[in-house]
Design a protein around this motif. Structure first.
Motif, PDB file in Angstrom:
ATOM      1  N   LEU A  96       0.827  -1.206   0.000  1.00  0.00           N
ATOM      2  CA  LEU A  96       0.000   0.000   0.000  1.00  0.00           C
ATOM      3  C   LEU A  96       0.860   1.254   0.000  1.00  0.00           C
ATOM      4  CD1 LEU A  96      -2.774   1.488   0.422  1.00  0.00           C
ATOM      5  CD2 LEU A  96      -2.303   1.299   2.877  1.00  0.00           C
ATOM      6  N   GLN A  97       1.837   1.304   0.903  1.00  0.00           N
ATOM      7  CA  GLN A  97       2.667   2.508   1.024  1.00  0.00           C
ATOM      8  C   GLN A  97       3.585   2.691  -0.180  1.00  0.00           C
ATOM      9  OE1 GLN A  97       3.888   3.239   5.405  1.00  0.00           O
ATOM     10  NE2 GLN A  97       3.172   1.125   5.371  1.00  0.00           N
ATOM     11  N   LEU A  98       4.121   1.602  -0.685  1.00  0.00           N
ATOM     12  CA  LEU A  98       4.953   1.722  -1.885  1.00  0.00           C
ATOM     13  C   LEU A  98       4.115   2.144  -3.086  1.00  0.00           C
ATOM     14  CD1 LEU A  98       8.081   1.117  -2.249  1.00  0.00           C
ATOM     15  CD2 LEU A  98       7.090   0.447  -0.058  1.00  0.00           C
ATOM     16  N   GLN A  99       2.894   1.617  -3.188  1.00  0.00           N
ATOM     17  CA  GLN A  99       2.028   1.958  -4.314  1.00  0.00           C
ATOM     18  C   GLN A  99       1.662   3.445  -4.320  1.00  0.00           C
ATOM     19  OE1 GLN A  99       0.773   0.427  -7.054  1.00  0.00           O
ATOM     20  NE2 GLN A  99      -0.281   2.334  -7.544  1.00  0.00           N
ATOM     21  N   VAL A 100       1.182   3.932  -3.188  1.00  0.00           N
ATOM     22  CA  VAL A 100       0.709   5.316  -3.137  1.00  0.00           C
ATOM     23  C   VAL A 100       1.869   6.305  -3.137  1.00  0.00           C
ATOM     24  CG1 VAL A 100      -0.592   7.013  -1.774  1.00  0.00           C
ATOM     25  CG2 VAL A 100      -1.432   4.663  -1.993  1.00  0.00           C
ATOM     26  N   ASN A 101       2.920   6.029  -2.384  1.00  0.00           N
ATOM     27  CA  ASN A 101       3.997   6.995  -2.166  1.00  0.00           C
ATOM     28  C   ASN A 101       5.066   6.988  -3.251  1.00  0.00           C
ATOM     29  OD1 ASN A 101       2.616   7.366   0.216  1.00  0.00           O
ATOM     30  ND2 ASN A 101       4.174   6.441   1.523  1.00  0.00           N
ATOM     31  N   LEU A 102       5.207   5.879  -3.972  1.00  0.00           N
ATOM     32  CA  LEU A 102       6.295   5.771  -4.942  1.00  0.00           C
ATOM     33  C   LEU A 102       5.817   5.358  -6.336  1.00  0.00           C
ATOM     34  CD1 LEU A 102       9.287   5.866  -5.617  1.00  0.00           C
ATOM     35  CD2 LEU A 102       9.529   3.555  -4.651  1.00  0.00           C
ATOM     36  N   THR A 103       5.021   4.301  -6.423  1.00  0.00           N
ATOM     37  CA  THR A 103       4.597   3.843  -7.738  1.00  0.00           C
ATOM     38  C   THR A 103       3.655   4.839  -8.401  1.00  0.00           C
ATOM     39  OG1 THR A 103       4.860   1.536  -7.049  1.00  0.00           O
ATOM     40  CG2 THR A 103       3.544   1.940  -9.012  1.00  0.00           C
ATOM     41  N   CYS A 142       9.558   4.977   5.157  1.00  0.00           N
ATOM     42  CA  CYS A 142      10.917   5.454   4.882  1.00  0.00           C
ATOM     43  C   CYS A 142      11.418   4.947   3.537  1.00  0.00           C
ATOM     44  CB  CYS A 142      11.867   5.003   5.983  1.00  0.00           C
ATOM     45  SG  CYS A 142      11.642   5.875   7.538  1.00  0.00           S
ATOM     46  N   ALA A 143      11.187   3.668   3.266  1.00  0.00           N
ATOM     47  CA  ALA A 143      11.628   3.106   1.990  1.00  0.00           C
ATOM     48  C   ALA A 143      10.962   3.803   0.823  1.00  0.00           C
ATOM     49  CB  ALA A 143      11.332   1.607   1.956  1.00  0.00           C
ATOM     50  N   SER A 144       9.673   4.089   0.951  1.00  0.00           N
ATOM     51  CA  SER A 144       8.955   4.734  -0.152  1.00  0.00           C
ATOM     52  C   SER A 144       9.452   6.157  -0.381  1.00  0.00           C
ATOM     53  CB  SER A 144       7.445   4.737   0.121  1.00  0.00           C
ATOM     54  OG  SER A 144       7.099   5.583   1.200  1.00  0.00           O
ATOM     55  N   LYS A 145       9.728   6.888   0.683  1.00  0.00           N
ATOM     56  CA  LYS A 145      10.183   8.264   0.519  1.00  0.00           C
ATOM     57  C   LYS A 145      11.640   8.330   0.037  1.00  0.00           C
ATOM     58  CE  LYS A 145       6.389  10.396   1.570  1.00  0.00           C
ATOM     59  NZ  LYS A 145       5.648  11.206   0.572  1.00  0.00           N
ATOM     60  N   ALA A 146      12.482   7.416   0.510  1.00  0.00           N
ATOM     61  CA  ALA A 146      13.839   7.352  -0.025  1.00  0.00           C
ATOM     62  C   ALA A 146      13.799   7.012  -1.513  1.00  0.00           C
ATOM     63  CB  ALA A 146      14.654   6.313   0.742  1.00  0.00           C
ATOM     64  N   GLY A 147      12.901   6.106  -1.891  1.00  0.00           N
ATOM     65  CA  GLY A 147      12.739   5.774  -3.300  1.00  0.00           C
ATOM     66  C   GLY A 147      12.264   6.957  -4.114  1.00  0.00           C
ATOM     67  N   LEU A 148      11.364   7.759  -3.547  1.00  0.00           N
ATOM     68  CA  LEU A 148      10.873   8.941  -4.259  1.00  0.00           C
ATOM     69  C   LEU A 148      11.983   9.959  -4.464  1.00  0.00           C
ATOM     70  CD1 LEU A 148       8.362  10.266  -5.484  1.00  0.00           C
ATOM     71  CD2 LEU A 148       7.880  11.253  -3.229  1.00  0.00           C
ATOM     72  N   HIS A 149      12.863  10.092  -3.485  1.00  0.00           N
ATOM     73  CA  HIS A 149      14.015  10.980  -3.655  1.00  0.00           C
ATOM     74  C   HIS A 149      14.903  10.473  -4.795  1.00  0.00           C
ATOM     75  CE1 HIS A 149      13.788  12.447   0.834  1.00  0.00           C
ATOM     76  NE2 HIS A 149      12.711  12.732   0.137  1.00  0.00           N
ATOM     77  N   GLY A 150      15.132   9.167  -4.838  1.00  0.00           N
ATOM     78  CA  GLY A 150      15.939   8.606  -5.914  1.00  0.00           C
ATOM     79  C   GLY A 150      15.282   8.776  -7.268  1.00  0.00           C
ATOM     80  N   LEU A 151      13.971   8.566  -7.325  1.00  0.00           N
ATOM     81  CA  LEU A 151      13.235   8.775  -8.574  1.00  0.00           C
ATOM     82  C   LEU A 151      13.364  10.221  -9.038  1.00  0.00           C
ATOM     83  CD1 LEU A 151      11.183   7.752 -10.726  1.00  0.00           C
ATOM     84  CD2 LEU A 151       9.363   8.435  -9.128  1.00  0.00           C
ATOM     85  N   THR A 152      13.311  11.149  -8.105  1.00  0.00           N
ATOM     86  CA  THR A 152      13.456  12.575  -8.431  1.00  0.00           C
ATOM     87  C   THR A 152      14.756  12.832  -9.172  1.00  0.00           C
ATOM     88  OG1 THR A 152      12.139  13.230  -6.507  1.00  0.00           O
ATOM     89  CG2 THR A 152      13.644  14.877  -7.418  1.00  0.00           C
ATOM     90  N   ARG A 153      15.851  12.305  -8.641  1.00  0.00           N
ATOM     91  CA  ARG A 153      17.154  12.526  -9.280  1.00  0.00           C
ATOM     92  C   ARG A 153      17.221  11.867 -10.659  1.00  0.00           C
ATOM     93  NH1 ARG A 153      18.628  10.978  -3.836  1.00  0.00           N
ATOM     94  NH2 ARG A 153      19.220  12.828  -2.620  1.00  0.00           N
ATOM     95  N   ALA A 154      16.674  10.649 -10.755  1.00  0.00           N
ATOM     96  CA  ALA A 154      16.734   9.925 -12.025  1.00  0.00           C
ATOM     97  C   ALA A 154      15.941  10.637 -13.116  1.00  0.00           C
ATOM     98  CB  ALA A 154      16.209   8.495 -11.831  1.00  0.00           C
ATOM     99  N   VAL A 155      14.750  11.132 -12.764  1.00  0.00           N
ATOM    100  CA  VAL A 155      13.934  11.855 -13.742  1.00  0.00           C
ATOM    101  C   VAL A 155      14.647  13.138 -14.170  1.00  0.00           C
ATOM    102  CG1 VAL A 155      11.765  13.110 -14.070  1.00  0.00           C
ATOM    103  CG2 VAL A 155      11.751  10.862 -12.978  1.00  0.00           C
ATOM    104  N   ALA A 156      15.278  13.819 -13.222  1.00  0.00           N
ATOM    105  CA  ALA A 156      16.013  15.040 -13.563  1.00  0.00           C
ATOM    106  C   ALA A 156      17.147  14.750 -14.537  1.00  0.00           C
ATOM    107  CB  ALA A 156      16.562  15.690 -12.298  1.00  0.00           C
ATOM    108  N   VAL A 157      17.884  13.678 -14.290  1.00  0.00           N
ATOM    109  CA  VAL A 157      19.009  13.325 -15.163  1.00  0.00           C
ATOM    110  C   VAL A 157      18.525  12.987 -16.570  1.00  0.00           C
ATOM    111  CG1 VAL A 157      20.796  11.576 -15.566  1.00  0.00           C
ATOM    112  CG2 VAL A 157      20.536  12.604 -13.294  1.00  0.00           C
ATOM    113  N   ASP A 158      17.447  12.225 -16.658  1.00  0.00           N
ATOM    114  CA  ASP A 158      16.967  11.774 -17.961  1.00  0.00           C
ATOM    115  C   ASP A 158      16.223  12.843 -18.736  1.00  0.00           C
ATOM    116  OD1 ASP A 158      18.014   9.231 -17.635  1.00  0.00           O
ATOM    117  OD2 ASP A 158      16.148   8.389 -16.836  1.00  0.00           O
TER     118      ASP A 158
END
Length: 244
Positions: A96-103, A142-158
């Motif tokens: 649930l948390q990974l789906q809403v917060n990251l996916t 925590c895992a979902s928000k750390a993942g969202l931070h990583g996604l942020t950087r990846a989207v910026a790079v691409d």
């Protein structure tokens, strides 16, 4: 500054209250046409969406495309938290948390990207200081928000070469309705507020409008050279070492 978003179309998820509501209001006050997406009622041009449904992000973006024909600003704010250690957290709570917060932010970004490219737009993800550290009993959050931070950087790079910027804010303790209700449930709310204040160098917790101002700056042309960054906004909490 009042018209800095004139001609822009913005989508804010989770805007029925708190930081999302404050951000949507600020964008609208400064000229944007604002769509919101959440399960309940909200202001502006509200779309009903349940982000536990993997199909919801595409449906929301399609609705904005049909209604406005453009999307210049995407604010991924919707989130959920369930407490429990790794032993206590069920797979359902984890998913649930990974789906809403990251996916859901990933899917919203993916489906919105063609429109964002057209307008050389901006994405702001609402992460958390719990993407940098952890409060007790929050492994999935925590895992979902750390993942969202990583996604942020990846989207910026691409996608910065496409003209699309992507940043995140990492709020600390903010006086959302949920947090205020939690404080009021304490035996001595005023003493609890004093205790919470002491872990912040500014000696207080934050307001949703203070986070909204940072989000709006990151979404604006004033931040045109800013991408791939995680902006902590926590009243100095993570900079202050605890006493013995």
């Amino acid at each position: 500054m009042m018209g800095r978003f004139s001609g822009k179309v913005a989508l804010v998820t989770g805007a029925s209250s708190g930081m999302g509501q404050a951000t949507a209001r600020m964008l609208a006050d400064q000229g944007a046409r604002v769509f919101t997406a959440q399960r309940g009622a909200a202001e502006h041009e509200a779309l009903v969406a349940d982000f536990t449904d993997p199909g919801a992000p595409e449906q929301v973006v399609n609705a904005v495309r049909k209604a406005a024909g453009q999307l210049d600003i995407l604010i991924n704010n919707a989130g959920v938290m369930r407490e429990g250690t790794v032993e206590e957290t069920t797979q359902d709570d984890w998913h649930l948390q990974l789906q809403v917060n990251l996916t859901a932010p990933f899917l919203l970004t993916r489906h919105a990207m063609p429109l964002l490219k057209q307008g050389r737009g901006a994405i702001v993800n609402v992460g958390s200081i719990e993407g940098l550290g952890s409060n007790p009993r929050h492994p999935a959050y925590c895992a979902s928000k750390a993942g969202l931070h990583g996604l942020t950087r990846a989207v910026a790079v691409d996608h910065s070469p496409d003209g699309v910027r992507c940043n995140a804010v990492a709020p600390g303790w903010i006086d959302t309705g949920l947090n205020v209700d939690f404080i009021e449930s304490m035996g001595d709310p005023e003493e609890f507020r004093r205790q919470i204040g002491r872990i912040h160098p500014v000696r207080r917790t934050g307001l949703p409008e203070e986070v909204a101002r940072l989000i709006c700056w990151l979404a604006s042309d004033e931040a045109s050279f800013v991408t791939g960054q995680i902006y902590t906004i926590d009243g100095g909490r993570t900079s202050q070492l605890s006493l013995p």
